[in-house]
Scaffold this active site. Structure first.
Site, short mmCIF file in Angstrom:
data_model
loop_
_atom_site.label_atom_id
_atom_site.label_comp_id
_atom_site.label_asym_id
_atom_site.label_seq_id
_atom_site.Cartn_x
_atom_site.Cartn_y
_atom_site.Cartn_z
N ARG A 43 56.89 9.48 72.68
CA ARG A 43 56.64 8.46 71.65
C ARG A 43 57.93 8.05 70.95
O ARG A 43 58.10 6.91 70.55
CB ARG A 43 55.60 8.95 70.63
CG ARG A 43 55.37 7.95 69.50
CD ARG A 43 54.10 8.21 68.70
NE ARG A 43 53.99 9.58 68.22
CZ ARG A 43 54.69 10.08 67.20
NH1 ARG A 43 55.55 9.33 66.54
NH2 ARG A 43 54.53 11.34 66.84
N TYR A 95 47.19 -18.12 69.28
CA TYR A 95 46.28 -17.12 69.81
C TYR A 95 45.39 -16.55 68.69
O TYR A 95 45.90 -16.07 67.67
CB TYR A 95 47.06 -16.00 70.49
CG TYR A 95 46.16 -14.90 71.00
CD1 TYR A 95 45.19 -15.18 71.96
CD2 TYR A 95 46.25 -13.62 70.50
CE1 TYR A 95 44.34 -14.19 72.41
CE2 TYR A 95 45.40 -12.62 70.95
CZ TYR A 95 44.45 -12.91 71.90
OH TYR A 95 43.60 -11.93 72.35
N ASP A 168 56.39 -16.31 70.13
CA ASP A 168 55.47 -15.78 71.13
C ASP A 168 55.64 -16.65 72.38
O ASP A 168 55.26 -17.83 72.37
CB ASP A 168 54.04 -15.81 70.61
CG ASP A 168 53.04 -15.20 71.59
OD1 ASP A 168 53.29 -15.25 72.81
OD2 ASP A 168 52.00 -14.68 71.13
N LYS A 193 49.34 -10.91 80.27
CA LYS A 193 49.06 -12.21 80.87
C LYS A 193 49.98 -12.44 82.08
O LYS A 193 49.83 -11.77 83.07
CB LYS A 193 49.19 -13.29 79.81
CG LYS A 193 48.48 -12.95 78.47
CD LYS A 193 46.98 -12.96 78.54
CE LYS A 193 46.30 -12.40 77.30
NZ LYS A 193 46.69 -12.99 76.02
C1 LIG Z 1 46.66 -12.57 74.72
C2 LIG Z 1 47.69 -13.08 73.79
C3 LIG Z 1 48.24 -12.24 72.80
C4 LIG Z 1 47.74 -10.85 72.53
O1 LIG Z 1 48.09 -9.97 73.53
P1 LIG Z 1 47.24 -8.64 73.92
O2 LIG Z 1 48.01 -8.08 75.05
O3 LIG Z 1 45.86 -9.09 74.25
O4 LIG Z 1 47.25 -7.77 72.71
C5 LIG Z 1 49.25 -12.76 72.02
N1 LIG Z 1 49.69 -14.03 72.18
C6 LIG Z 1 49.19 -14.86 73.11
C7 LIG Z 1 49.71 -16.26 73.23
C8 LIG Z 1 48.16 -14.41 73.94
O5 LIG Z 1 47.65 -15.25 74.85
#
Ligand SMILES: *Cc1c(COP(=O)(O)O)cnc(C)c1O
Length: 353
Positions: A43, A95, A168, A193
């Site tokens: 960790r 998101y 993001d 993703k």
């Molecule tokens: C899915 C998503 C997230 C969150 O990610 P997780 O891996 O589900 O926690 C954040 N930003 C965007 C644009 C997303 O599509």
């Protein structure tokens, strides 16, 4: 680790980065299912599996990467290095999970959230004057709005006292844009993703080229305990190897589908930023959109995105996305044959009349 030549393209670097070097080494850094490595505790100190993934992703984003348990765990680690009472500016369309997380942190008194139109650079800059953190997402999920990252960063970076600029980059991927090069302080991804790319893991990652921020992110991971799983990190790196090729293919298909959808009589509006594998389109109402989801045979009616399989979802059906049009369908374009995808979409669209 094997050396990466600066002159190589992203496609080549994605293949080479983060491999063991030297004779007799395994081709891939093995999965290390260990909570301790001698006196090192995973960790706190990480594992070779995480490090291999971090090296390769950092190579593509142009910074040093820190992996987390999920995209949202990454957001929480980024916020953790900001004091209680911080003002956080977020795009109105983004998101839903990230917006719910920040809303929760506001309800519990941790932060103040200000929402702005993602496309309005002036609104971002007005809100930035009193903020500690700008949380950009571009293109946005699910409406595909694009924010002028470079314009915002250029202005904000000239201020004496300025907020952290986070982007993001989940939808664009490092192949679509590299926000650090545009002036962002930190890039974050839901590696769940496109980076993982096979809908078989949850993982997040943050990247920065500021050593103090990288240290803060690692420290936050240790303190919060938002650590990636060994198998997840291994699979994410395996996915990352083919990201450039997958992204190029899926983007070409998405551009084709966006063009054909634009000419379809049932479609009122297509939202496609001109690159990438995500698009959204709007039909008359919720019933028509639900019907299309039921009629599709090849495109999977499923939440989430970024996998080799194409998926579609009516986002207004989700509580977190009540602001989007009732008939908006978000389409994540995968690697199926473009003509098979179009046949499926066209048939489902024609069932609405
Ligand atoms: C899915 C998503 C997230 C969150 O990610 P997780 O891996 O589900 O926690 C954040 N930003 C965007 C644009 C997303 O599509």
């Amino acid at each position: 680790m094997a050396g990466v030549n600066e002159r190589w393209s992203a496609r080549t670097r994605a293949i080479v980065a983060g491999r063991p070097s030297g004779p007799g080494q395994p081709m891939n850094v093995p999965i290390t299912p260990a909570s301790m490595l001698g006196l090192e505790y995973s960790r706190e100190d990480g594992t070779p599996t995480w490090a291999a993934f971090e090296t390769a992703l950092g190579e593509l984003e142009g910074g040093e990467a820190v992996a987390f348990a999920s995209g949202i765990a990454t957001a929480s680690a980024v916020l953790d290095s900001h004091a209680v009472g911080a003002t956080v500016v977020v795009p109105r369309d983004s998101y839903a999970g990230t917006r719910s997380y920040f809303a929760h942190e506001q309800e519990t008194g941790r932060i103040t959230v200000v929402s702005v139109d993602p496309t309005d650079t002036g609104a971002w800059l007005d809100a930035a004057a009193d903020a500690e953190l700008l949380w950009l997402e571009s293109p946005t999920n699910p409406s595909l709005y694009v924010t002028d990252i470079a314009a915002i960063a250029r202005e904000v970076r000239s201020w004496e006292r300025r907020p952290t600029i986070v982007v993001d980059n989940t939808f664009a991927t490092p192949l679509g844009q590299q926000p650090l090069g545009l002036g962002a302080d930190v890039v974050v991804h839901s590696a769940t993703k496109f980076i993982g790319g096979h809908s078989d893991l949850l993982l997040g990652v943050a990247v920065s080229n500021d050593p103090a921020r990288v240290t803060a992110l690692r420290r936050a991971r240790t303190l919060i305990g938002a650590t990636p799983g060994a198998l997840e990190a291994f699979l994410a790196l395996r996915g990352l190897r083919t990201l450039p090729v997958r992204f190029a293919e899926a983007s070409a298909t998405a551009a084709l589908l966006a063009e054909r959808l634009t000419g379809h009589s049932v479609v009122n509006r297509v939202r496609y930023p001109g690159y990438g594998a995500m698009l959204s389109f709007e039909v008359a109402d919720a019933n028509s959109a639900d019907r299309i989801c039921r009629e599709l045979q090849l495109v999977q009616h499923a939440t989430s995105l970024g996998g080799v399989e194409s998926t579609v979802e009516r986002r207004a059906a989700r509580p977190g996305d009540a602001h989007v049009a009732e008939g908006l369908l978000r389409l994540s374009v995968g690697l199926e044959d473009p003509e098979d995808l179009w046949d499926d979409l066209n048939r489902a669209l024609c069932s609405v009349n």
